[in-house]
Design a protein around this motif. Structure first.
Motif, PDB file in Angstrom:
ATOM      1  N   PRO A 143      37.480   0.190 -14.763  1.00 57.49           N
ATOM      2  CA  PRO A 143      36.246   0.907 -14.420  1.00 57.49           C
ATOM      3  C   PRO A 143      36.565   2.176 -13.639  1.00 57.49           C
ATOM      4  O   PRO A 143      37.699   2.351 -13.166  1.00 57.49           O
ATOM      5  N   SER A 144      35.586   3.036 -13.480  1.00 56.94           N
ATOM      6  CA  SER A 144      35.828   4.333 -12.833  1.00 56.94           C
ATOM      7  C   SER A 144      36.363   4.180 -11.416  1.00 56.94           C
ATOM      8  O   SER A 144      37.168   4.994 -10.958  1.00 56.94           O
ATOM      9  N   GLU A 145      35.955   3.129 -10.717  1.00 59.92           N
ATOM     10  CA  GLU A 145      36.415   2.906  -9.349  1.00 59.92           C
ATOM     11  C   GLU A 145      37.723   2.131  -9.293  1.00 59.92           C
ATOM     12  O   GLU A 145      38.299   1.945  -8.219  1.00 59.92           O
ATOM     13  N   ASP A 173      40.541  -0.578  -7.103  1.00 61.59           N
ATOM     14  CA  ASP A 173      39.368  -0.311  -6.284  1.00 61.59           C
ATOM     15  C   ASP A 173      39.729  -0.603  -4.826  1.00 61.59           C
ATOM     16  O   ASP A 173      39.900  -1.760  -4.440  1.00 61.59           O
TER      17      ASP A 173
END
Length: 247
Positions: free
Chosen positions: A28-30, A134
């Motif tokens: 995911p983006s994070e 993350d």
């Protein structure tokens, strides 16, 4: 994807076997959450399979795709078992062994600060360099003496992880020396699990849970697993502990 590293420890002639599971999908983006699993020689496989199987149906299980990092000494099993008493126990001015040790002593103990510094200053940065992580979802998992180390890490370096999962922690060690660090508690998330058939360890874990300061009261979960003993408690509670991390 699974990878393996052999990394030098902070002391001469000490190496650690690091196993890494990374989901087979774009992060995911994070970045991915990451769970560092102590005693990786025994529990890395459980951790990786729990994430891999249950993240397929995350809407029901509550478990997201995540990186699992298993950590173990690179040595024969007998040496690993002995070294745990060094890597996982806090330093102290004196040490007293329980009666069940029958007057035997352990050659080395009290190395938890050295091991924790290695995790935070060397292993974590290397994981961050190589994988999309993350930073707000990092977790430490330990069982038995590893559970004791997990609690000590929470007190000693609460900023290193956002969640701490302590299964059957060896609170008994050195006459419950871990209590001397309770005043250092910060606002982190904690899960304590123990098997109902673990005898005195259930009493110790329950008493410890009720002695935690108010700052941890709402962010701590405590679970007693019915019919489970010290060996069986890991596979039967790992999913519950991981779900707590993702809540």
């Amino acid at each position: 994807m699974r990878e393996e590293w052999i990394l030098e420890g902070k002391e001469p002639d000490v190496q650690y076997h690091v196993q890494i599971y990374v989901p087979d999908q774009a992060p995911p983006s994070e970045g991915f959450p990451v769970i560092y699993v102590l005693d990786g020689n025994a529990y890395f496989g459980y951790g990786a399979d729990t994430i891999r199987n249950q993240s397929f149906n995350g809407l029901k299980t509550g478990i997201e795709p995540a990186i699992i990092v298993g950590i173990a000494l690179k040595a024969e099993d007998a040496i690993i078992r002995e070294r745990r008493f060094y890597d996982f126990t806090p330093p102290a001015a004196a040490y007293k062994y329980p009666d069940r040790f029958k007057n035997t002593t352990i050659d080395k103990h009290g190395g938890a600060d050295i091991f924790l510094d290695w995790i935070v200053e060397e292993l974590q940065p290397k994981i961050l360099e190589n994988y999309a992580v993350d930073l707000k979802k990092q977790c430490l998992y330990g069982h038995s003496l590893g559970g004791l180390f997990t609690l000590y890490s929470m007190f000693r370096r609460p900023e290193a992880f956002q969640c701490y999962l302590a299964i059957s922690p060896s609170i008994w060690w050195n006459e419950k020396h871990i209590y001397s660090f309770v005043h250092d508690t910060k606002d982190v998330r904690l899960f304590i699990g123990v098997g109902k058939e673990e005898g005195i360890m259930v009493e110790d874990a329950t008493a410890f849970y009720h002695r935690l300061p108010i700052v941890l009261e709402e962010s701590t979960a405590y679970h007693i697993a019915d019919d489970e003993n010290h060996a069986s408690v890991v596979p039967t509670t790992m999913s519950r502990a991981f779900r707590y991390f993702f809540q």
